[in-house]
Design a protein around this motif. Structure first.
Motif, mmCIF file in Angstrom:
data_model
loop_
_atom_site.group_PDB
_atom_site.id
_atom_site.type_symbol
_atom_site.label_atom_id
_atom_site.label_comp_id
_atom_site.label_asym_id
_atom_site.label_seq_id
_atom_site.Cartn_x
_atom_site.Cartn_y
_atom_site.Cartn_z
ATOM 1 N N ILE A 86 0.841 -1.247 0.193
ATOM 2 C CA ILE A 86 -0.092 -0.191 0.114
ATOM 3 C C ILE A 86 0.933 1.310 0.048
ATOM 4 O O ILE A 86 0.676 2.330 -0.674
ATOM 5 N N LEU A 87 1.992 1.447 0.802
ATOM 6 C CA LEU A 87 2.690 2.401 0.832
ATOM 7 C C LEU A 87 3.447 2.681 -0.291
ATOM 8 O O LEU A 87 3.585 3.859 -0.704
ATOM 9 N N THR A 88 4.003 1.593 -0.969
ATOM 10 C CA THR A 88 4.646 1.841 -2.283
ATOM 11 C C THR A 88 3.637 2.384 -3.530
ATOM 12 O O THR A 88 4.017 3.497 -4.354
ATOM 13 N N THR A 89 2.297 1.935 -3.507
ATOM 14 C CA THR A 89 1.322 2.563 -4.415
ATOM 15 C C THR A 89 1.204 3.802 -4.154
ATOM 16 O O THR A 89 1.018 4.800 -5.163
ATOM 17 N N LEU A 90 0.912 4.330 -2.924
ATOM 18 C CA LEU A 90 0.713 5.610 -2.687
ATOM 19 C C LEU A 90 2.038 6.571 -3.093
ATOM 20 O O LEU A 90 1.735 7.799 -3.438
ATOM 21 N N LEU A 91 3.124 6.205 -2.769
ATOM 22 C CA LEU A 91 4.307 6.881 -3.250
ATOM 23 C C LEU A 91 4.471 6.818 -4.684
ATOM 24 O O LEU A 91 4.483 8.074 -5.231
ATOM 25 N N LEU A 92 4.178 6.032 -5.389
ATOM 26 C CA LEU A 92 3.958 6.025 -6.960
ATOM 27 C C LEU A 92 2.994 6.986 -7.538
ATOM 28 O O LEU A 92 3.291 7.621 -8.204
ATOM 29 N N LEU A 93 1.923 7.079 -6.760
ATOM 30 C CA LEU A 93 0.777 8.034 -7.290
ATOM 31 C C LEU A 93 1.128 9.563 -6.864
ATOM 32 O O LEU A 93 1.053 10.449 -7.672
ATOM 33 N N ALA A 94 1.922 9.547 -5.601
ATOM 34 C CA ALA A 94 2.105 11.147 -5.478
ATOM 35 C C ALA A 94 3.033 11.513 -6.439
ATOM 36 O O ALA A 94 3.213 12.619 -6.610
ATOM 37 N N PHE A 95 4.220 10.464 -6.695
ATOM 38 C CA PHE A 95 5.199 11.002 -7.756
ATOM 39 C C PHE A 95 4.572 11.488 -9.145
ATOM 40 O O PHE A 95 5.061 12.431 -9.745
ATOM 41 N N ILE A 96 3.572 10.523 -9.505
ATOM 42 C CA ILE A 96 2.758 10.992 -10.975
ATOM 43 C C ILE A 96 1.998 12.289 -10.783
ATOM 44 O O ILE A 96 2.465 13.161 -11.626
ATOM 45 N N VAL A 97 1.497 12.624 -9.623
ATOM 46 C CA VAL A 97 0.884 14.013 -9.351
ATOM 47 C C VAL A 97 1.663 15.163 -9.259
ATOM 48 O O VAL A 97 1.790 16.058 -9.921
ATOM 49 N N LEU A 98 3.032 14.851 -8.808
ATOM 50 C CA LEU A 98 3.889 16.007 -8.767
ATOM 51 C C LEU A 98 4.360 16.273 -10.108
ATOM 52 O O LEU A 98 4.836 17.275 -10.546
#
Length: 433
Positions: A338-350
Motif C-alpha cells: 500500500i505504501l509503495t502504491t501511494l508513493l508512486l501516485l504522489a510522484f505521478i501527481v508531482l
C-alpha cells in the motif's frame, strides 16, 4: 556424623534444578551408601514415577553355574610384535584351558581357585620367550565385577640379578632361566569363593520419610525379593497408590509409581538396593514436592442433536475458519504494498503539477508578442483601407483631366502614384509611442 547422614543433609538444601546432584561413593559390604539424589516436583492429582534402576541387580538363573565367574591370564609381549595373547583361563565349574601348545604341562592354575580365592599362575621351566607383561583378570558376569592385577616378568641368565620389586604401577619379577615362578593373584572375597543362593540374597525396599521426621523413623512402603515375593505396608489406600513392576528383577528397574498425588505424599523417598551375594548396597533418594493442581480448561456444553433434520440444518451455526500464518511479519507485506502504491501516485501527481506550471510560465512570456503583432496587423489594415479610396479618387480625376502637354501629364501622374508604406516600421513606431 556418618557419610550417609552428611549426604542426606545436603539433599535438604533447596536447589531449583530438577536434578539435585549425583554422588558416587566407594561400595561398602557392611552399610549402604547414597549414590544419587533427586528433587522431584509434581502437581496435585498427577502421577509421578521415581526412577530407580541398576543393571547389577538383574537376576538371571544359571543352573550350571559355570559361566558366572571366570579368571583368565593374558600376556602382552614387548617389541617387535607388541602382541596380546591368552595364556590360560578357568571357569567357576573347574574347567581349565591352556591356549598355546608350548605351554601344555608347564603352565597351570589351581583347581581349587574358586574355593580358596587363589588364582595364581604357575610357570615351570621358564624361557626367554616368556618375558612380558602378564595380567590376571577376574570377571563376575552375574555381579558385573571386573578386577585386574598386572605383573611384569623379565628373564635373566644370572642368579645374582633375580629380584622382585614394585615400580609404582605394577610388580616386577626378574627370574632365572629354567626356574619355576608363581605369579600371585589372590582375592578371597566371598563373591569369588562362595556359591550362594542369589535369589535369597537380593532384596529391594522403598522407604518414605515425612517432613520433620528422622531417617531412622522412616515408614517402610514396599519390600521386593528376587524370588518374586512382594510385601506392601501401610493403609490399603496407600498400597493402591504405590506400585512396582512385577518384572523388576528381570529388567533391573525398581521405579516406584505414585498416582493421585496429594500434599500429604510429600517427603523424602529412598530406594534401597541390596545384593548380598555381589556385595552391592546402594541407596537412591528422591525429595518429592507436591504443588497446586493444574487448572483444567473448561469446555462449552454442546446442544443435544435435534431429531428434525430441517431444524438442525436451520439452527446449525456458521463457522468461519480463519487461518493466520505463523510468521510475525505477515502484516507488514500488505502494508508495504500500500505504501509503495501511494508513493508512486504522489510522484505521478508531482510530475503533472510541474509540467503544468512550466506550460503556464511559457504562455505568459509568449502572449505579449502575439498581442503586439495582432495590434500591428489591425493598424496596417486600417491604413490600407484609407489609402485605397484615395487611389480610386485619383484615377477618376485623372480620367476627367484633359492634359495639354506631356510635362503636365507626367506631373499629374507623379502626384497620383500610390504611396509605398513600410508596415513593419509603422507598427514599431506605434508600439513605441
Amino acid at each position: 556424623m556418618k557419610i550417609p547422614d552428611v549426604i542426606q543433609a545436603l539433599l535438604l538444601v533447596q536447589i531449583p534444578a530438577a536434578f539435585l546432584f549425583t554422588a558416587v561413593l566407594a561400595q561398602s559390604d557392611s552399610s549402604s551408601v547414597v549414590v544419587a539424589g533427586y528433587n522431584v516436583s509434581a502437581p496435585t492429582g498427577s502421577r509421578v514415577v521415581l526412577q530407580c534402576a541398576s543393571g547389577r541387580m538383574v537376576w538371571t538363573r544359571d543352573s550350571l553355574k559355570d559361566r558366572q565367574r571366570v579368571v583368565h591370564w593374558d600376556l602382552y609381549r614387548p617389541g617387535p610384535d607388541y602382541a596380546m595373547e591368552r595364556v590360560a583361563d578357568m571357569f567357576s565349574a573347574g574347567d581349565q584351558r591352556i591356549y598355546n601348545g608350548h605351554n601344555q604341562g608347564r603352565v597351570s592354575l589351581s583347581q581349587s581357585a574358586f574355593n580358596d580365592g587363589n588364582f595364581s599362575l604357575v610357570i615351570r621351566d621358564i624361557a626367554i620367550s616368556d618375558r612380558g607383561l602378564y595380567s590376571c583378570n577376574l570377571h563376575h558376569h552375574y555381579c558385573h565385577l571386573y578386577e585386574t592385577i598386572r605383573i611384569q616378568v623379565n628373564v635373566t641368565k644370572s642368579r645374582r640379578k633375580e629380584q622382585r620389586f614394585w615400580d609404582g604401577q605394577k610388580a616386577v619379577f626378574v627370574v632365572l632361566v629354567g626356574s619355576t615362578v608363581v605369579l600371585p593373584c589372590v582375592n578371597r572375597r566371598s563373591v569369588w569363593t562362595e556359591d550362594g543362593s542369589e535369589e535369597e540374597q537380593q532384596v529391594v525396599h522403598w522407604d518414605r520419610q515425612p517432613p520433620g521426621v528422622r531417617h531412622d523413623r522412616a515408614d517402610r512402603l514396599i519390600d521386593l525379593y528376587a524370588s518374586g515375593e512382594q510385601r506392601s505396608y501401610g493403609p490399603l489406600f496407600l498400597q493402591r497408590k504405590m506400585n512396582i513392576s512385577a518384572e523388576s528383577f528381570t529388567q533391573g528397574d525398581f521405579s516406584l509409581a505414585i498416582s493421585a498425588l496429594q500434599p500429604g505424599d510429600q517427603g523424602l523417598y529412598t530406594c534401597h538396593l541390596h545384593h548380598h551375594y555381589c556385595g552391592l548396597h546402594e541407596r537412591r533418594q528422591f525429595q518429592l514436592t507436591v504443588g497446586p493442581a493444574e487448572p483444567q480448561a473448561t469446555v462449552a456444553p454442546r446442544a443435544l442433536p435435534n431429531q428434525d433434520k430441517e431444524d438442525s440444518k436451520a439452527e446449525a451455526p456458521r463457522v468461519i475458519n480463519v487461518i493466520l500464518p505463523d510468521q510475525r511479519h505477515h502484516f507488514l507485506l500488505p502494508l508495504g504494498y500500500i505504501l509503495t502504491t501511494l508513493l508512486l501516485l504522489a510522484f505521478i501527481v508531482l510530475i503533472i503539477i510541474i509540467v503544468t506550471h512550466r506550460r503556464k510560465t511559457k504562455a505568459v512570456e509568449f502572449y505579449p508578442q502575439t498581442s503586439m503583432r495582432s495590434n500591428r496587423g489591425d493598424m496596417a489594415t486600417n491604413e490600407f483601407e484609407m489609402d485605397v479610396p484615395e487611389v480610386k479618387t485619383c484615377n477618376q480625376e485623372e480620367k476627367k483631366l484633359d492634359y495639354k502637354n506631356n510635362l503636365l501629364r507626367e506631373k499629374v501622374q507623379m502626384s497620383t502614384l500610390p504611396k509605398v508604406i513600410d508596415l513593419d516600421k509603422e507598427m514599431e513606431k506605434v508600439y513605441w509611442k
